[in-house]
Design an enzyme around this catalytic site. Structure first.
Site, short mmCIF file in Angstrom:
data_model
loop_
_atom_site.label_atom_id
_atom_site.label_comp_id
_atom_site.label_asym_id
_atom_site.label_seq_id
_atom_site.Cartn_x
_atom_site.Cartn_y
_atom_site.Cartn_z
N PRO A 98 0.83 -1.21 0.00
CG PRO A 98 -0.74 -1.55 1.69
CD PRO A 98 0.57 -2.07 1.17
CB VAL A 100 4.45 1.61 -3.41
CG1 VAL A 100 4.91 1.09 -2.07
CG2 VAL A 100 3.54 0.58 -4.09
N GLY A 101 2.17 3.97 -4.88
CA GLY A 101 1.87 4.71 -6.10
C GLY A 101 1.21 3.92 -7.21
CB SER A 446 18.47 -18.46 -1.94
OG SER A 446 17.92 -17.71 -0.89
CE LYS A 489 17.60 -14.12 -3.23
NZ LYS A 489 17.89 -15.54 -3.43
#
Length: 547
Positions: A98, A100-101, A446, A489
């Site tokens: 929420p 973030v545009g 990972s 990453k």
């Protein structure tokens, strides 16, 4: 005499009927007068209400109006324009947290698309915005604000159409968006019935309505309604759905019809840029330490603007003109804002500590601080501890669910097997402890090569350079296997000040070369060992263990 009596009776009843109709007429006239008076009073009240207006909230004043106002979403905005502009615009799904545009970017993208060469969008193409969480529909199709419905004659409020026995079609948002964009916020919350109807509309580009009161042979039904029932309501639009959910929570049938775009969480530098734009535009004075504090606590643009507005109201109430650090501290404390959790990355060379890389659920890359200790204690005290990971996970299917060991714990076992087989480390005589200090439970394979290196460092007392980070799954034969989220990453490593990143060779791609950081693609754990540690010392240590 009888004739006179009959005439008198007729006259009497005629008078009664006349008086009745006169009373009814006066009642109707009085009712109309009352309605007009009531309508006039309500119109006056409504006009008075319209004269009352409050100042706009700061969040509304500074809402993005152009592409340059969308901060921190350069890649997402570019992908939006690629998907929407040009002669063949596509349906779009936007993922992101929420504030973030997502909505503002979609609006701006349509305006850009209208001016793009060969676009099918007209200058007056509409941007119809609805929220899936508030869409309420009737399963009997009496009301459906998304797809459209039919108001049958039996329903209250059918009006003249109802009296004539004519079913009345009511267009929904998909028809209102015809020729433009239908933006559905929180599309992941859409009811499954609505979702299936929407998919059908996307395929047909029109809406077909049904009613048991419609007959194509009924000449009393107006021509336009015959046209609607025969040919459907037009619904040729481009869908832009926004969601805070993960892709796996969205129906595959919808995902297959859309281009998927991921908006990133805003970084601290993005928040600082938003604050600068807001305070400059609104001429709000704020000292630098206060700005930095907002950057530490605001997770999105909406939070940042709200904190600034509250602090600005505070200083105005107290007759001051500049927002101080203590004002922001008060707003943060009363608003119960949580720090964004920026983890401090230690770049010092150390034994038993390494920088791993991971991706959070919202697609944001993070640097993991992984540490380990190792001590030879004998078989009686030998033990393995792993903290900071998810040890067990549940897999839920449609008909059953199972539990299994987490992938992170499986990676630990791969590391231990490799150390024992290839490097002859007797794991039964060591007290080993691996710890993730990220503050959140970690899962996934990972971090395999990072765990191997940090254990290797702890066992052989070897220093690991602090400026490196790595990601990759490790097989029991020492092969470095590909993982997901490498781009995110590597970006996170660069932001944290890391100088060199080790990644699986199969994950190497040209787009990574645009990131200003040294990337080392590897296939085997030996390549990393040779790069990080003194190879001669390793050979000696290994030969001593073999002896």
């Amino acid at each position: 005499m009888l004739a006179k009596l009959i005439i008198a009776v007729q006259f009497f009843f005629s008078c009664i009927v006349g008086i009745y109709f006169l009373t009814q007429l006066k009642g109707q006239s009085s009712s109309k007068t009352n309605i007009y008076k009531d309508s006039s009073r309500r119109s006056e009240e409504l006009e008075n209400l319209r004269k009352i207006s409050l100042t706009k909230p700061l969040s509304e004043k500074v809402r993005p109006q152009c592409e340059e106002d969308i901060i921190g979403q350069e890649s997402g905005m570019k992908a939006l324009k690629i998907a929407l502009c040009g002669p063949s615009p596509q349906h779009i799904l936007i993922y992101g947290a929420p504030g973030v545009g997502k909505t503002a970017a979609a609006r701006i993208a349509l305006e850009i698309a209208k001016a793009s060469p060969g676009t099918p969008f007209k200058r007056d193409a509409r941007f119809v915005e609805i929220d899936a969480t508030t869409l309420r529909f009737d399963e009997r199709s009496i009301a459906d604000p998304l797809i459209g419905s039919v108001h049958d004659p039996i329903y209250q409020g059918a009006g003249a159409y109802g009296q004539a026995g004519v079913p009345q079609p009511k267009p929904g948002a998909v028809t209102k968006a015809h020729g433009g964009v239908l933006f559905i916020d929180e599309i992941g919350e859409l009811h499954s019935i609505q979702m299936n109807k929407l998919l059908k509309v996307l395929e047909d580009r029109k809406v077909f309505l049904e009613s048991s009161y419609y007959s194509r042979h009924d000449e009393n039904i107006p021509r336009d309604i015959h046209d609607i029932f025969g040919n459907g309501l037009p619904a040729d639009f481009r869908l832009i759905g926004a969601t805070t959910r993960s892709p796996e929570d969205i129906p595959p049938a919808l995902r297959s019809r859309c281009i998927e775009i991921f908006f990133e969480d805003l970084k601290e530098k993005d928040i600082l840029k938003i604050i600068e734009n807001v305070t400059t535009r609104e001429k709000i004075s704020i000292e630098e330490p206060a700005t930095q504090l907002i950057g530490n606590y605001a997770l999105n643009g909406r939070d940042a603007v709200n904190i600034v507005q509250t602090a600005h109201s505070l200083v105005q109430m107290e007759g001051r003109w500049e927002i101080k650090k203590q004002d922001i501290e008060w707003v943060i404390q009363t608003g119960h804002y949580m720090a964004r959790g920026n983890q401090e990355v230690h770049l010092e060379d150390e034994v038993g500590r390494i920088n791993g890389l991971a991706v959070m659920g919202n697609g944001q890359g993070i640097v993991l601080n992984i540490e380990a200790v190792a001590k030879e204690v004998g078989k009686s005290e030998a033990k393995l501890k792993v903290s900071g990971i998810i040890e067990e996970e549940e897999i839920h299917g449609k008909r059953s669910h199972t539990k299994r060991k987490s992938m992170a714990l499986n990676s630990v076992e791969n590391v231990l097997t490799l150390l024992k087989i290839r490097y002859n480390v007797n794991m039964d005589e060591y007290l080993l402890h691996i710890n993730y200090t990220s503050g959140m439970p970690i899962d996934g394979p990972s971090a395999g090569i990072a765990m191997f290196c940090v254990l290797y460092s702890a066992i052989f007392n070897k220093v690991i350079p602090g400026h490196i980070a790595m990601t990759g799954e490790l097989s029991i034969r020492g092969k470095v296997c590909p993982v997901g989220g490498v781009y995110e990453k590597v970006n996170a490593a660069k932001e944290a000040g890391i100088k060199k990143v080790f990644i699986p060779k199969e994950n190497m791609q040209d787009i990574l070369k645009n990131i200003d950081i040294e990337i080392v693609p590897v296939e085997d754990i030996e390549e990393i060992i040779a790069e990080i540690f003194d190879e001669e010392v390793i050979k000696k240590a290994t030969s001593m263990l073999h002896a």
